[in-house]
Write an enzyme that holds these catalytic residues in place. Structure first.
Site, PDB file in Angstrom:
ATOM      1  N   GLY A   1      -6.153  -2.768  -0.954  1.00  0.00           N
ATOM      2  CA  GLY A   1      -5.252  -2.960  -2.093  1.00  0.00           C
ATOM      3  C   GLY A   1      -5.295  -4.363  -2.654  1.00  0.00           C
ATOM      4  O   GLY A   1      -4.424  -4.757  -3.445  1.00  0.00           O
TER       5      GLY A   1
ATOM      6  N   LYS B   1      -8.525  -4.777   6.409  1.00  0.00           N
ATOM      7  CA  LYS B   1      -7.458  -4.662   5.419  1.00  0.00           C
ATOM      8  C   LYS B   1      -7.945  -5.258   4.095  1.00  0.00           C
ATOM      9  O   LYS B   1      -8.911  -5.991   4.065  1.00  0.00           O
ATOM     10  CB  LYS B   1      -6.199  -5.395   5.889  1.00  0.00           C
ATOM     11  CG  LYS B   1      -5.510  -4.665   7.024  1.00  0.00           C
ATOM     12  CD  LYS B   1      -4.244  -5.358   7.511  1.00  0.00           C
ATOM     13  CE  LYS B   1      -3.243  -5.723   6.446  1.00  0.00           C
ATOM     14  NZ  LYS B   1      -2.863  -4.625   5.554  1.00  0.00           N
TER      15      LYS B   1
ATOM     16  N   GLY C   1       0.800  -1.222   0.000  1.00  0.00           N
ATOM     17  CA  GLY C   1       0.000   0.000   0.000  1.00  0.00           C
ATOM     18  C   GLY C   1       0.826   1.262   0.000  1.00  0.00           C
ATOM     19  O   GLY C   1       2.061   1.241  -0.010  1.00  0.00           O
ATOM     20  N   SER C   2       0.109   2.383   0.042  1.00  0.00           N
ATOM     21  CA  SER C   2       0.767   3.680  -0.096  1.00  0.00           C
ATOM     22  C   SER C   2       1.489   4.122   1.175  1.00  0.00           C
ATOM     23  O   SER C   2       2.359   4.994   1.106  1.00  0.00           O
ATOM     24  CB  SER C   2      -0.278   4.733  -0.499  1.00  0.00           C
ATOM     25  OG  SER C   2      -1.329   4.776   0.429  1.00  0.00           O
TER      26      SER C   2
ATOM     27  N   LYS D   1      -7.517   6.678   9.573  1.00  0.00           N
ATOM     28  CA  LYS D   1      -7.901   5.257   9.623  1.00  0.00           C
ATOM     29  C   LYS D   1      -8.416   4.836  11.004  1.00  0.00           C
ATOM     30  O   LYS D   1      -8.921   3.736  11.172  1.00  0.00           O
ATOM     31  CB  LYS D   1      -6.688   4.378   9.269  1.00  0.00           C
ATOM     32  CG  LYS D   1      -5.947   4.753   7.998  1.00  0.00           C
ATOM     33  CD  LYS D   1      -6.719   4.324   6.777  1.00  0.00           C
ATOM     34  CE  LYS D   1      -5.988   4.595   5.481  1.00  0.00           C
ATOM     35  NZ  LYS D   1      -4.839   3.756   5.223  1.00  0.00           N
TER      36      LYS D   1
ATOM     37  N   ASP E   1       2.786  -3.377   8.102  1.00  0.00           N
ATOM     38  CA  ASP E   1       1.743  -3.251   7.077  1.00  0.00           C
ATOM     39  C   ASP E   1       0.811  -2.090   7.411  1.00  0.00           C
ATOM     40  O   ASP E   1       0.815  -1.580   8.539  1.00  0.00           O
ATOM     41  CB  ASP E   1       0.951  -4.570   6.996  1.00  0.00           C
ATOM     42  CG  ASP E   1       0.335  -4.791   5.625  1.00  0.00           C
ATOM     43  OD1 ASP E   1       0.275  -3.840   4.819  1.00  0.00           O
ATOM     44  OD2 ASP E   1      -0.106  -5.928   5.358  1.00  0.00           O
ATOM     45  N   GLY E   2       0.012  -1.694   6.442  1.00  0.00           N
ATOM     46  CA  GLY E   2      -0.979  -0.637   6.640  1.00  0.00           C
ATOM     47  C   GLY E   2      -2.335  -1.224   7.002  1.00  0.00           C
ATOM     48  O   GLY E   2      -2.499  -2.450   7.085  1.00  0.00           O
TER      49      GLY E   2
ATOM     50  N   GLU F   1      -1.273 -10.840   2.955  1.00  0.00           N
ATOM     51  CA  GLU F   1      -1.002 -10.020   4.150  1.00  0.00           C
ATOM     52  C   GLU F   1      -1.343 -10.796   5.418  1.00  0.00           C
ATOM     53  O   GLU F   1      -0.623 -10.728   6.415  1.00  0.00           O
ATOM     54  CB  GLU F   1      -1.829  -8.726   4.096  1.00  0.00           C
ATOM     55  CG  GLU F   1      -1.344  -7.763   3.030  1.00  0.00           C
ATOM     56  CD  GLU F   1      -2.221  -6.542   2.863  1.00  0.00           C
ATOM     57  OE1 GLU F   1      -1.713  -5.528   2.387  1.00  0.00           O
ATOM     58  OE2 GLU F   1      -3.417  -6.596   3.182  1.00  0.00           O
TER      59      GLU F   1
ATOM     60  N   ASP G   1      -6.849  -0.305   6.533  1.00  0.00           N
ATOM     61  CA  ASP G   1      -7.878   0.574   5.960  1.00  0.00           C
ATOM     62  C   ASP G   1      -8.711   1.232   7.045  1.00  0.00           C
ATOM     63  O   ASP G   1      -9.165   2.358   6.878  1.00  0.00           O
ATOM     64  CB  ASP G   1      -8.765  -0.221   5.001  1.00  0.00           C
ATOM     65  CG  ASP G   1      -7.973  -0.700   3.800  1.00  0.00           C
ATOM     66  OD1 ASP G   1      -7.393   0.154   3.110  1.00  0.00           O
ATOM     67  OD2 ASP G   1      -7.892  -1.915   3.584  1.00  0.00           O
TER      68      ASP G   1
HETATM   69  C1  5RP Z   1      -3.758  -3.740   0.976  1.00  0.00           C
HETATM   70  C2  5RP Z   1      -3.975  -3.257   2.354  1.00  0.00           C
HETATM   71  C3  5RP Z   1      -3.332  -1.977   2.739  1.00  0.00           C
HETATM   72  O1  5RP Z   1      -2.512  -2.194   3.837  1.00  0.00           O
HETATM   73  C4  5RP Z   1      -4.415  -1.017   3.098  1.00  0.00           C
HETATM   74  O2  5RP Z   1      -5.298  -0.910   1.993  1.00  0.00           O
HETATM   75  C5  5RP Z   1      -3.857   0.351   3.449  1.00  0.00           C
HETATM   76  O3  5RP Z   1      -3.301   0.934   2.320  1.00  0.00           O
HETATM   77  P1  5RP Z   1      -2.767   2.408   2.268  1.00  0.00           P
HETATM   78  O4  5RP Z   1      -1.564   2.462   3.153  1.00  0.00           O
HETATM   79  O5  5RP Z   1      -2.471   2.639   0.815  1.00  0.00           O
HETATM   80  O6  5RP Z   1      -3.867   3.319   2.761  1.00  0.00           O
HETATM   81  O7  5RP Z   1      -4.628  -3.882   3.155  1.00  0.00           O
HETATM   82  O8  5RP Z   1      -4.467  -4.900   0.710  1.00  0.00           O
END
Ligand code: 5RP
Length: 224
Positions: free
Chosen positions: A96, A93, A26-27, A120, A80-81, A102, A83
């Site tokens: 993405g 999550k 993710g970003s 978030k 990891d990130g 993940e 949502d």
């Molecule tokens: C991808 C994910 C990402 O970790 C989640 O979407 C967060 O993404 P971002 O940092 O771009 O907001 O679960 O599958």
């Protein structure tokens, strides 16, 4: 201030020499991988596995080499990130489409750190639609079964065509609404044949790094 960059850079403080590190997707993770690549150039010695083809490509473009999961016997730390995340460290999550890998990496990892900006951080999950990875085989029946138990599934498209995950599966997004019953939804999903994995990551992280205008805030999970 770019809050994703703030937390991505901060997370590198937790990477120690000799670790095997799981790279999220993710970003926000984008900044973590960049910061990690800088540390590796300075001499940090780590091995890495990835949660997506996207992150493998990013890592390789920065000169990092990524191992297959089968080449390593453990993961020390996954970063990891998310949502959405609530006060009980329950997260959604899969925005993405990488949720299956993940979750595998998070499950193997001895410690998981989640990095995210304060947008978030929610009281209750559900404004973000819950992603679920399903098998293409019989997918319309899997979706019908979800509809029958009130999960409000929508097949995810990309560029007008059905999105295909790194595992050659499909994603459906469940429009559950704010404050849905996490336990009930999890139980329903886990009883439907054809569901590969869902994007509920319940109490899986040891530590959160939340980006705020005042800087990175470290939140320890007392129950993990
Ligand atoms: C991808 C994910 C990402 O970790 C989640 O979407 C967060 O993404 P971002 O940092 O771009 O907001 O679960 O599958």
């Amino acid at each position: 201030m770019n809050l994703k960059e703030v937390v991505g850079k901060k997370a590198v403080d937790y990477v120690k020499d000799g670790m095997i590190v799981g790279l999220g997707t993710g970003s926000t993770v984008f900044y973590f991988v960049h910061a990690l690549a800088d540390r590796v150039k300075e001499g940090l010695n780590v091995e890495m596995v990835s949660t997506s083809i996207q992150t493998v490509e990013l890592a390789k473009s920065l000169g990092l080499s990524i191992k297959e999961l089968e080449e390593i016997d453990h993961i020390d730390l996954a970063v990891d990130g998310v949502d959405e995340i609530d006060k009980d460290f329950n997260a959604i999550k899969g925005g993405g489409a990488a949720l299956f890998r993940e979750k595998i990496v998070a499950d193997i990892a001895r410690e998981v750190i989640w990095i995210y900006d304060e947008s978030k951080d929610v009281e209750k999950l559900g404004n973000f639609n819950l992603p679920v990875e399903i098998l293409p085989f019989g997918y319309s029946h899997t979706i019908r079964k979800m509809e029958e138990v009130g999960l409000k599934p929508v097949l995810r498209l990309k560029d007008g065509a059905t999105l295909i995950t790194d595992n050659n599966n499909y994603i459906v997004d469940l429009h559950l609404g704010y404050g849905f019953d996490i336990k009930a939804v999890k139980e329903k999903l886990e009883s439907i044949v054809g569901v590969v994995e869902h994007g509920l990551f319940l109490n899986m992280c040891k530590l959160c790094i939340k980006g705020t205008e005042q800087g990175a805030v470290i939140i320890e999970n007392p129950n993990n």
